[in-house]
Design a protein around this motif. Structure first.
Motif, short mmCIF file in Angstrom:
data_model
loop_
_atom_site.label_atom_id
_atom_site.label_comp_id
_atom_site.label_asym_id
_atom_site.label_seq_id
_atom_site.Cartn_x
_atom_site.Cartn_y
_atom_site.Cartn_z
N LEU A 113 16.24 144.69 114.11
CA LEU A 113 16.37 145.27 115.44
C LEU A 113 16.21 144.23 116.53
N VAL A 114 15.22 143.36 116.40
CA VAL A 114 15.02 142.30 117.39
C VAL A 114 16.24 141.38 117.44
N SER A 115 16.78 141.04 116.29
CA SER A 115 17.95 140.14 116.24
C SER A 115 19.16 140.75 116.92
N VAL A 116 19.42 142.02 116.64
CA VAL A 116 20.58 142.69 117.25
C VAL A 116 20.38 142.82 118.76
N ALA A 117 19.17 143.19 119.19
CA ALA A 117 18.91 143.32 120.63
C ALA A 117 19.10 141.99 121.35
N TRP A 118 18.70 140.90 120.71
CA TRP A 118 18.85 139.58 121.34
C TRP A 118 20.33 139.17 121.38
N LEU A 119 21.08 139.44 120.33
CA LEU A 119 22.49 139.05 120.28
C LEU A 119 23.32 139.78 121.33
N PHE A 120 23.00 141.03 121.58
CA PHE A 120 23.80 141.84 122.51
C PHE A 120 23.08 142.07 123.84
#
Length: 443
Positions: A113-120
Motif C-alpha cells: 500500500l505504501v509503495s502504490v501510494a508513493w508511485l501514484f
C-alpha cells in the motif's frame, strides 16, 4: 412477552437470549460510540478531509480482510470444535499458526500500500498518499484484532471479544482526537486522524491479546502445539474468499463514488452507509452467539435443535431490527444533519440501505449456516456472482443517478444475496433459517 417466554422454555433459547443479550449490550454501546466518533470526525475534519479519511479507510478495510485470510471466521469454527472435544494441542497449534500467517500477510500488504501510494502520489487527492501511508500500519493491527475476536467468540466469550474493537478502540480514538485538539490547538487533518486511528487500534489489539490469553483454558497454555496447516488453510481460504467478497460488496459503492464523484461525495455517502448497519444490531448480536452453536450442533448431528436455534435467531433478529429500521428511516434528516448540513444529501441512501438490512434480518443467519457446516464454497460462489454484478452495475448507476444509484444497486443485490443464500441453506441443509412461511417458531 409471550414470545420471550417461548424462547426461555428451551436450553438453546435461554443460551441464545443470554448470550445475545450480552453481545447486544456491547454492540449497542459500540455502535453508539462509533456513531459518536464518526460525528466527531465529520465535525473536526470537515467534509473534504473527512472524505479523504473515509475513502482511505475503505481501501484499508479491504486489505485488512485480505490479511485475515478468513482466519477470523475459521477461528470461530476451530476454537469451538477443539474446545468442545478438549483437543488442547490442536487448539494451541491453530492459534499460533493463524497469528503468524495473519501478521506476515498484513505486513506485506502494508508495504504494498505504501509503495502504490508513493508511485501514484502526483495523481491522488491532496492528503490521500500520506493518509494511506498511515493506514498501512493499521492493517496488521486490525488483522490481529479480528482474529482474536473470532477466537474469543469460539470460546463463547462473545461479548468480551467484542469489547476491544467496539468499545476500547473508539473510546481511545475519541480521547486521542481530543488530546490532539487540546495540545495542537486545531482540528486534525486526514493523515493525522489516520495516525491517531492506528495508535488506538494498536492499543485495542494488545488488549484483545491479553483477554484471549486470560480466557484460554489452562490446559491450552500447557499443551504442545499440533498443526494441521493444510486442513486449516483448506477451510480458511474459502472463508477468506467469502469475507473478501462480502467486504468488496460493501465497499465497491463507496470506492466507485470516490473515484467517479470525488472524495467529498464519498464522505457523504460513507456516513449514510455507516448509519444503515444500526438496523442490523440485533442480527449481529444473535449471530455472534449462534455461530459457534451452529458449528457444535451440526458436528453432533443434532438437526432438530439446529432448526430450533436458527428459527429463534431469525425471529429475535427481526423483532430487534424492525423498529430500528423504521425509526432511522423516519428520522433520517435530523440524524444526518448532526454530521453537518451537507450530509443531508445522503437521506435517500439511508432509506434504501435500511430496507436491505431488514431483508438481511428476516432471512436469519444464512451465511453463518453455510460457513459453519462446511458449505463455505457455496457461500463463496453466491458472493462471487453478486459481487461481480455489483461491480458491473454500480458504474452506470452512479453516473446516471449519483449517490441513490449506488445505494439502489448495492442494497438491492444485498437483498438478492440473502434470499439466494436462504434458498441454498434450505436445499442443502434442510433448515429454514428465516421468518418466511414454513419456518414457524420451533420452541
Amino acid at each position: 412477552m409471550k414470545l420471550l417466554a417461548g424462547f426461555s422454555k428451551t436450553s438453546l433459547g435461554r443460551l441464545l437470549l443470554r448470550g445475545a443479550g450480552g453481545s447486544l449490550g456491547v454492540t449497542v454501546a459500540g455502535m453508539a460510540l462509533a456513531m459518536g466518533l464518526q460525528l466527531l470526525l465529520a465535525r473536526l475534519l470537515g467534509t473534504e478531509h473527512y472524505g479523504v479519511y473515509a475513502y482511505s479507510l475503505s481501501i484499508v478495510s479491504l486489505l485488512v480482510l485480505a490479511a485475515r485470510m478468513g482466519m477470523d471466521t475459521a477461528a470461530v469454527r476451530f476454537v469451538s470444535q477443539y474446545g468442545a472435544a478438549k483437543d488442547w494441542n490442536l487448539l494451541r497449534g491453530f492459534l499460533r499458526w493463524a497469528h503468524l500467517r495473519v501478521l506476515g500477510v498484513a505486513l506485506g500488504l502494508g508495504v504494498l500500500l505504501v509503495s502504490v501510494a508513493w508511485l501514484f502520489r502526483q495523481s491522488l487527492s491532496d492528503g490521500l498518499p500520506s493518509t494511506l501511508a498511515w493506514g498501512s500500519l493499521l492493517i496488521p493491527c486490525l488483522g490481529l484484532l479480528g482474529l482474536r475476536k473470532g477466537a474469543l467468540q469460539g470460546l463463547r466469550r462473545v461479548a468480551l471479544g467484542q469489547i476491544p474493537e467496539q468499545v476500547v478502540r473508539p473510546v481511545l480514538l475519541g480521547c486521542l482526537l481530543g488530546l490532539f485538539f487540546w495540545l495542537v490547538g486545531r482540528s486534525p487533518q486526514a493523515p493525522e486522524a489516520m495516525a491517531l486511528a492506528t495508535l488506538a487500534a494498536l492499543l485495542a489489539t494488545l488488549a484483545a491479546g491479553w483477554l484471549l490469553k486470560s480466557n484460554l483454558p489452562l490446559e491450552v497454555k500447557e499443551a504442545a502445539p499440533s498443526q494441521l496447516g493444510r486442513k486449516w488453510l483448506g477451510v480458511s481460504l474459502p472463508l477468506w474468499l467469502v469475507a473478501g467478497l462480502r467486504q468488496i460488496l460493501h465497499q465497491t459503492d463507496i470506492l466507485l463514488v470516490g473515484a467517479l464523484l470525488g472524495t467529498t461525495e464519498a464522505g457523504i455517502y460513507g456516513v449514510a452507509t455507516r448509519l444503515a448497519p444500526l438496523v442490523a444490531l440485533g442480527l449481529n448480536a444473535v449471530n455472534s452467539i449462534a455461530a459457534p452453536l451452529i458449528s457444535e450442533l451440526y458436528a453432533q448431528q443434532r438437526h432438530r435443535e439446529l432448526q430450533t436455534l436458527v428459527t429463534q435467531a431469525a425471529w429475535a433478529a427481526s423483532l430487534a431490527s424492525l423498529p430500528l429500521g423504521l425509526g432511522l428511516v423516519l428520522f433520517r434528516h435530523p440524524v444526518l444533519s448532526l454530521f453537518g448540513e451537507d450530509f443531508r444529501r445522503g437521506a435517500p441512501v439511508v432509506v434504501i440501505l435500511c430496507l436491505a438490512q431488514l431483508v438481511n434480518a428476516f432471512t436469519g443467519p444464512v451465511g453463518w449456516l453455510l460457513n459453519m457446516t462446511g458449505h463455505q464454497k457455496v457461500n463463496a460462489r453466491i458472493l462471487s456472482w453478486i459481487t461481480g454484478l455489483n461491480l458491473l452495475l454500480n458504474l452506470p448507476a452512479i453516473l446516471w443517478l449519483g449517490l441513490p444509484g449506488a445505494a439502489l444497486v448495492t442494497g438491492g443485490l444485498q437483498a438478492v444475496k440473502n434470499l439466494w443464500t436462504w434458498f441454498e441453506v434450505r436445499r442443502r441443509l434442510g433448515v429454514n433459517s428465516s421468518i418466511l412461511p414454513g419456518s414457524g417458531m420451533a420452541i
